[in-house]
Structures are given as structure tokens and as C-alpha cells.
Design a protein around this motif. Sequence first.
Motif, short mmCIF file in Angstrom:
data_model
loop_
_atom_site.label_atom_id
_atom_site.label_comp_id
_atom_site.label_asym_id
_atom_site.label_seq_id
_atom_site.Cartn_x
_atom_site.Cartn_y
_atom_site.Cartn_z
N SER A 1 67.60 35.52 66.48
CA SER A 1 67.83 36.32 65.28
C SER A 1 66.72 37.35 65.26
CB SER A 1 67.77 35.43 64.03
OG SER A 1 68.04 36.19 62.88
N TYR A 2 67.10 38.61 65.38
CA TYR A 2 66.16 39.67 65.76
C TYR A 2 65.99 40.65 64.61
CZ TYR A 2 63.78 41.94 69.70
OH TYR A 2 62.84 42.43 70.58
N HIS A 3 64.77 40.77 64.09
CA HIS A 3 64.50 41.66 62.96
C HIS A 3 63.01 42.00 62.95
CE1 HIS A 3 63.57 37.62 61.60
NE2 HIS A 3 64.85 37.33 61.50
N PRO A 4 62.65 43.17 63.49
CA PRO A 4 61.23 43.53 63.53
C PRO A 4 60.55 43.28 62.18
CG PRO A 4 62.50 45.18 64.67
CD PRO A 4 63.49 44.23 64.05
N GLY A 5 59.50 42.45 62.21
CA GLY A 5 58.83 42.06 60.97
C GLY A 5 57.71 42.98 60.57
N THR A 6 57.52 44.06 61.30
CA THR A 6 56.43 44.99 61.01
C THR A 6 56.65 45.64 59.64
OG1 THR A 6 56.25 45.47 63.36
CG2 THR A 6 55.18 47.01 61.84
N VAL A 7 55.63 45.61 58.81
CA VAL A 7 55.69 46.27 57.51
C VAL A 7 54.58 47.32 57.44
CG1 VAL A 7 54.19 44.61 56.29
CG2 VAL A 7 55.94 45.89 55.01
N LEU A 8 54.86 48.43 56.78
CA LEU A 8 53.92 49.52 56.68
C LEU A 8 53.13 49.43 55.39
CD1 LEU A 8 56.28 52.40 57.91
CD2 LEU A 8 54.97 50.74 59.27
N GLU A 9 52.18 50.32 55.22
CA GLU A 9 51.39 50.34 53.98
C GLU A 9 52.31 50.46 52.77
OE1 GLU A 9 48.62 53.53 54.35
OE2 GLU A 9 47.34 52.47 55.79
N ASN A 10 51.88 49.82 51.67
CA ASN A 10 52.64 49.81 50.41
C ASN A 10 54.00 49.11 50.57
OD1 ASN A 10 50.61 51.37 49.04
ND2 ASN A 10 51.41 53.18 50.08
N ASP A 11 54.07 48.18 51.52
CA ASP A 11 55.29 47.39 51.75
C ASP A 11 56.49 48.25 52.13
OD1 ASP A 11 54.40 44.81 51.56
OD2 ASP A 11 54.81 44.61 49.42
N ARG A 12 56.26 49.38 52.70
CA ARG A 12 57.35 50.28 53.07
C ARG A 12 57.95 49.83 54.40
NH1 ARG A 12 58.81 55.62 51.55
NH2 ARG A 12 59.60 56.95 53.25
N GLY A 13 59.28 49.92 54.52
CA GLY A 13 59.92 49.56 55.76
C GLY A 13 61.39 49.24 55.57
N PHE A 14 62.10 49.09 56.66
CA PHE A 14 63.50 48.68 56.66
C PHE A 14 63.62 47.32 57.34
CE2 PHE A 14 64.62 53.27 56.20
CZ PHE A 14 65.48 53.13 55.12
N GLY B 1 53.35 57.20 64.52
CA GLY B 1 52.54 57.72 63.42
C GLY B 1 52.66 56.97 62.12
N PHE B 2 53.33 55.82 62.14
CA PHE B 2 53.49 55.05 60.90
C PHE B 2 52.31 54.13 60.68
CE2 PHE B 2 57.94 56.04 62.04
CZ PHE B 2 58.33 56.66 60.85
N PRO B 3 51.87 53.96 59.42
CA PRO B 3 50.70 53.13 59.11
C PRO B 3 51.05 51.64 59.06
CG PRO B 3 51.53 54.13 57.10
CD PRO B 3 52.38 54.67 58.23
N THR C 1 61.60 48.98 50.68
CA THR C 1 60.84 47.85 51.22
C THR C 1 61.83 46.97 51.97
OG1 THR C 1 61.14 46.24 49.42
CG2 THR C 1 59.40 47.93 49.15
N PRO C 2 61.36 46.13 52.87
CA PRO C 2 62.28 45.29 53.65
C PRO C 2 62.71 44.01 52.95
CG PRO C 2 60.05 44.97 54.42
CD PRO C 2 59.97 46.02 53.35
N TYR C 3 62.32 43.83 51.69
CA TYR C 3 62.57 42.56 51.01
C TYR C 3 63.95 42.58 50.36
CZ TYR C 3 57.55 42.32 51.69
OH TYR C 3 56.30 42.32 52.25
N THR C 4 64.95 42.11 51.09
CA THR C 4 66.32 42.06 50.56
C THR C 4 66.49 40.80 49.72
OG1 THR C 4 67.08 40.95 52.56
CG2 THR C 4 67.25 43.36 52.50
N VAL C 5 67.11 40.97 48.54
CA VAL C 5 67.33 39.86 47.62
C VAL C 5 68.68 40.06 46.93
CG1 VAL C 5 64.87 39.46 47.19
CG2 VAL C 5 66.12 41.05 45.72
N PRO C 6 69.28 38.98 46.40
CA PRO C 6 70.50 39.15 45.60
C PRO C 6 70.20 40.03 44.38
CG PRO C 6 70.22 36.86 46.22
CD PRO C 6 68.95 37.56 46.59
#
Length: 385
Positions: free
Chosen positions: A342-355, A303-305, A217-222
Motif C-alpha cells: 500500500s503505497y502513499h508517500p508519507g512526506t509532509v511539508l512545513e505547516n502540514d502541507r501536502g497531498f 524546492g519543497f520544505p 493537508t494530507p489528513y483525509t477524514v470523513p
Amino acid sequence: MLTHDALKRDVARRIERIQAMMKEKDLDALIITGQAAPGGLGAIRYITHAHLWGGGAYAILGVDDPHPWLQVWSSYQAVWSRNETVTLPERVESPYTDIVARTSEIAKEYATGSKRIGMVNMNKLMSIGTYHQFAKELDGYEMVEVTTEYNEIRQIKTPFELEAIQQNGAILDAAMDVFKEQSYVGARYWDVCAAVEGYIKSFGSFWGRTKLSLDLTPYTVPTDKDLLMQRDDIINFEIVYESPYGYWLEMTSVFSFDPLPDDVQALLDGYLMAVEESSAVAKTGNTFAMISDTNDKTLRDLGFPVDGKHTPDCHSTGLDGSDGPNTLSTPEFELKTNMVLSYHPGTVLENDRGFLISDNFLVTPEGAVRLSPHHASRYYMQLDG
């Protein structure tokens, strides 16, 4: 050239632009509210180079005076600020009685014409109680909120600022090698991140954090303090740090001990393609919405959801992590030459999948230009066992 003398000359030019805005708005003085935290101190630092570490502060600028005043809550903070500031050291004060009263007193000394006093961050950082204090102290004067106008000036970066941002891009890119060198199966993530931050701080940076995601998921945390690296970890690692001169950058890389599975590699390639496509439309005169739509379309066409946004696709950045507009709050904002995003594509896929894929880009009439050596091949690095 990044020297203190060059910074002083650059700040003098910034002040001239701000004072031109003040004359357009018929303002005799300007009061800038600041807080000692990332996101709260950039407006003050822009004309003083003061780096706050605790509490609130105010900068005061007269419409024809090239030297701003700085009022801080702590005598220790005042000494530190005098050591760093580009204004006159004797104009850095720590009032022992009432900081609002002293700030207002200085502003009123300038406000002998229109009696209009500009306020920066009044609606963003000032508490209701402090607002009422200022309203009482400035009774008979008009307080004019000009945060937007002030930010519009600092969103357009000077050559000095661009060099400082590029400096940080090189530091953070090299810090990714520190993460790689310190990593091994069984290493404690906290220790590896500490080594990265120690490297960054060795150049003079002060604020910042390192974060990561291990679950695609794209949610980076300590991380948890005792979390250990595992052989099958896929690490989306993020650094968010200011530069030695205070300019913020977010940067990410993906790491793993084993080669990425085909589906994960395809996912990472998709996000990198989104950056390539959307940065091409991040040009002068285009809107934030065009960037956001391009990120979604690129991933959808592969093809990504696509299932929404987890963060703005980009935002203006500088001495604050965000110094104004972003793709979520102001989608129709038109990009301007020499803005830094500050550039970071915010697109998130189904089930919170993404980088999470992050770096800083400069807006030009031809499209966005990366402000670091963190090119595409640096977004994934395989770790040694």
C-alpha cells in the motif's frame, strides 16, 4: 480466475506452506486469533475465507490436517461463515460454553508429539485475560508466538491474490468516476461519498470508508454530515476498501471545479514525481528506508520544505490493511518479490502541507508495478459545475 473453487485450491496451497513452517518450528498445532474489524481478521481469513463481522474468533490448524477449524462467538456468525468458508462447514463452530476451552481442546487433540502449539496474533490481538485463559487450558503445552513467521508467508502473494487485488484496483478507479459524476457545487459530501461506497459494495465488498481533505493537508477524514461542496474546494479524496475477496486497497484522487492554482498544481506534481522516483527503487532486495528517503529527496530537490512524515510511506498489505512491516516501524526491512505495498508517500511539508497519493504496487526485481488502472492522469480530475 476468481471463482470460489479457484479460491479453495489456492487456500489449500497456502495451508501447505503454513504447515511446512509449522514442521520447521516443530509445532503440532496452530491457533490464530482474530477480531471482526479491519486489521484483525486477515490471518484467519487467509486459511478459511471466513469474514467476521463482530466479536473475536479462533482458527485451529493441525500440522498434517488440510482442513482448519473455526471457532466464533456467535451462532449467526457461524452460519454466515459456513456459507463463505473454504474449510469443511461442519468445522465451523459456535461454542455456547467457552470458546477458549473448545479452541484449546481441538489444539490439544493435534498436540500429541512435541506439545508445542503455535500462536498467531497472541501478542497483537489477545487480551491479558484471554491469554491467562489459554495458559490455563494449555497447561503442560508450550505456546509459541509465530505471528512474524505466519505473516512472512502471507506477504508473498499468490497469482489468485494478485488477480483479486487488481480486481479491486479497477473497482476503486472506476469509483472515482462515480465521485466525479455525483459532484456539483452545493452537493452534500456525505451523499457523494455514499454513492461511491454504494458502487463499491455492489461488487460484494463489505468493509471500507471514504475520506477527504479540503485544506491542502494530507489528513483525509470523513466529512461533517451536512458539509456542502463549494466552488473553490480542492478535494483530496481517498477510498480505503477491501475487495470482494477481502484484499485491501487505498486509492486517492484530487478534484476541483476550477483549474488548480499554479502552486497547488506544482505541489501535486511533486508528490506524483515522488511516487515515480520511489517506486523505481521499490525492488527486490532494497529496503523500506530507501523508499522513504527517495520520497523526501525528490520533494526536497524540487524546492519543497520537507518537515517529516505524517504516515508510513508504504506498508505490506493484503487481507489486512497492513499484514506486517512498514517504513516507519521497520525501515531496514528488505523487500521481497511478489509483496504488495500500500503505497502513499508519507512526506509532509512545513505547516502540514501536502497531498495524500495512494495506490497498491507489486514488488518485482525491476521495481514496483502499479496494480490498478489508476495511472497518473487519474490523480487529478476537474469537476463539472
